[in-house]
Design a protein around this motif. Sequence first.
Motif, short mmCIF file in Angstrom:
data_model
loop_
_atom_site.label_atom_id
_atom_site.label_comp_id
_atom_site.label_asym_id
_atom_site.label_seq_id
_atom_site.Cartn_x
_atom_site.Cartn_y
_atom_site.Cartn_z
N ALA A 160 -40.22 24.89 64.78
CA ALA A 160 -40.15 26.28 64.34
C ALA A 160 -41.26 26.59 63.33
CB ALA A 160 -38.79 26.58 63.72
N HIS A 161 -41.50 25.63 62.43
CA HIS A 161 -42.54 25.81 61.40
C HIS A 161 -43.91 25.92 62.06
CE1 HIS A 161 -44.50 25.59 57.52
NE2 HIS A 161 -45.26 24.61 57.97
N ASN A 162 -44.17 25.06 63.05
CA ASN A 162 -45.47 25.12 63.74
C ASN A 162 -45.66 26.44 64.45
OD1 ASN A 162 -46.12 22.54 62.94
ND2 ASN A 162 -45.41 21.56 64.83
N ASP A 163 -44.56 27.00 64.98
CA ASP A 163 -44.65 28.28 65.67
C ASP A 163 -44.96 29.44 64.73
OD1 ASP A 163 -44.21 27.14 68.07
OD2 ASP A 163 -42.09 27.66 68.21
N THR A 164 -44.53 29.28 63.46
CA THR A 164 -44.75 30.36 62.50
C THR A 164 -46.08 30.26 61.79
OG1 THR A 164 -43.57 29.12 60.78
CG2 THR A 164 -42.26 30.66 62.08
N CYS A 165 -46.74 29.10 61.95
CA CYS A 165 -48.03 28.90 61.26
C CYS A 165 -49.16 29.56 62.03
CB CYS A 165 -48.32 27.41 61.12
SG CYS A 165 -47.21 26.57 59.97
N ILE A 181 -30.33 30.87 49.96
CA ILE A 181 -31.52 30.61 50.76
C ILE A 181 -31.86 31.85 51.58
CG2 ILE A 181 -32.48 29.23 52.65
CD1 ILE A 181 -30.58 26.98 51.80
N SER A 182 -33.12 32.25 51.52
CA SER A 182 -33.60 33.34 52.35
C SER A 182 -34.61 32.76 53.32
CB SER A 182 -34.25 34.43 51.51
OG SER A 182 -34.71 35.48 52.34
N PRO A 183 -34.21 32.43 54.54
CA PRO A 183 -35.07 31.65 55.44
C PRO A 183 -36.24 32.45 56.00
CG PRO A 183 -33.12 32.37 56.61
CD PRO A 183 -32.93 32.80 55.18
N GLU A 184 -37.35 31.73 56.21
CA GLU A 184 -38.48 32.32 56.91
C GLU A 184 -38.32 32.16 58.41
OE1 GLU A 184 -42.05 30.56 55.52
OE2 GLU A 184 -41.79 31.19 53.45
N ALA A 185 -37.59 31.11 58.80
CA ALA A 185 -37.40 30.85 60.23
C ALA A 185 -36.03 30.22 60.46
CB ALA A 185 -38.49 29.92 60.75
N VAL A 199 -27.55 37.12 70.23
CA VAL A 199 -27.76 36.37 68.99
C VAL A 199 -28.81 37.01 68.09
CG1 VAL A 199 -28.64 34.20 68.06
CG2 VAL A 199 -27.02 34.17 69.95
N GLU A 200 -29.94 37.41 68.68
CA GLU A 200 -31.08 37.84 67.89
C GLU A 200 -30.76 39.01 66.94
OE1 GLU A 200 -35.84 37.74 68.57
OE2 GLU A 200 -34.50 37.99 70.28
N PRO A 201 -30.17 40.11 67.41
CA PRO A 201 -29.89 41.21 66.48
C PRO A 201 -28.85 40.84 65.43
CG PRO A 201 -28.95 41.66 68.66
CD PRO A 201 -29.83 40.47 68.80
N PHE A 220 -30.69 38.66 58.18
CA PHE A 220 -31.95 38.11 57.68
C PHE A 220 -33.11 38.79 58.40
CE2 PHE A 220 -28.77 34.68 57.44
CZ PHE A 220 -28.70 34.54 56.06
N PRO A 221 -33.43 40.00 58.03
CA PRO A 221 -34.42 40.79 58.79
C PRO A 221 -35.82 40.21 58.77
CG PRO A 221 -33.83 41.89 56.72
CD PRO A 221 -32.87 40.75 56.89
N ASN A 222 -36.16 39.39 57.77
CA ASN A 222 -37.52 38.86 57.67
C ASN A 222 -37.69 37.49 58.30
OD1 ASN A 222 -38.39 41.13 56.18
ND2 ASN A 222 -37.51 40.25 54.32
N ALA A 223 -36.59 36.94 58.83
CA ALA A 223 -36.66 35.60 59.42
C ALA A 223 -36.99 35.67 60.90
CB ALA A 223 -35.33 34.88 59.22
N SER A 224 -37.85 34.76 61.36
CA SER A 224 -38.13 34.66 62.79
C SER A 224 -37.13 33.70 63.41
CB SER A 224 -39.56 34.16 63.02
OG SER A 224 -39.76 32.92 62.39
#
Length: 270
Positions: free
Chosen positions: A265-270, A27-31, A47-49, A55-59
């Motif tokens: 999380a999905h709503n935040d990325t939309c 799985i390569s997550p988007e978020a 945590v963030e870094p 997963f550099p492309n995940a928010s």
Amino acid sequence: NPHYSDIEAILENTIDSTCQLLWQNHISPEAISMVTGILMIRHYIQVEPAFHSVFPNASLHFLGEKEINHFASLGKSPGFILHSGTGSYVSYLDNSHSYYYGGLGPYLGDEGSGYDIGLSGLKAAFASFGKRGQETLLEEKLLLQRTSDVFQTLDEACKQLYFPSADAVKKIASISKTVDECAAAGDEVAIRIYHRAAADLTSYLSSLLRTTEIQPAGAYGFSGSAILKSSIYRRIVQENIQVLYPDLHFMEQRYTPTESAFHLAHNDTC
């Protein structure tokens, strides 16, 4: 919880286990959503870094427990949540306000929580056993059957209560399941425990209303396993609220906390 464990170790384990789960399932997550609880800014920075290096492309989304529990029942609509899990609290969220009452822990508060109900059940069982309280099915379930799957022996239960720990609090909270079984069987003592717990949880709502300018109208819902898994407890609390605040209407939980975190999380990325 930094009061009980080493935060850095927990974060490292969370990152490792999440990465392993995603790798194993390709799985390569988007978020990625993370329930923050009481993490501080320095923990976010840690945590963030760590996640972005893998997963550099995940928010990465930090979500609070109360926000997730609110969305589970009420979505993004304003309203109240009455929570009864291991602990207890009442919260209110709308577009511009966030209010909260309770959550003081097992020694200063948490009335109406799973811990409170479980401890009341255990006290009632001991009172029945010592012939100083009303006879109750809780005595058989909790003491004569040696506390079954909660504590392996009565000695262990006494030690856990005498020297309380985070694990003991959770175990005592799990006794609320036995209280529920006895209440469902018509046990008067167990039913009284639920009535007292319901009065306490409802009083949290009253306290929140008295200390803010929120009007007792609109929607409310429940969160936490102690109340969500007990139809008896839910019914009694709903009856209390109907009497005190007839302009409030109940909404069933629509999502699990995990599903809520995903949607937020999905709503935040939309």
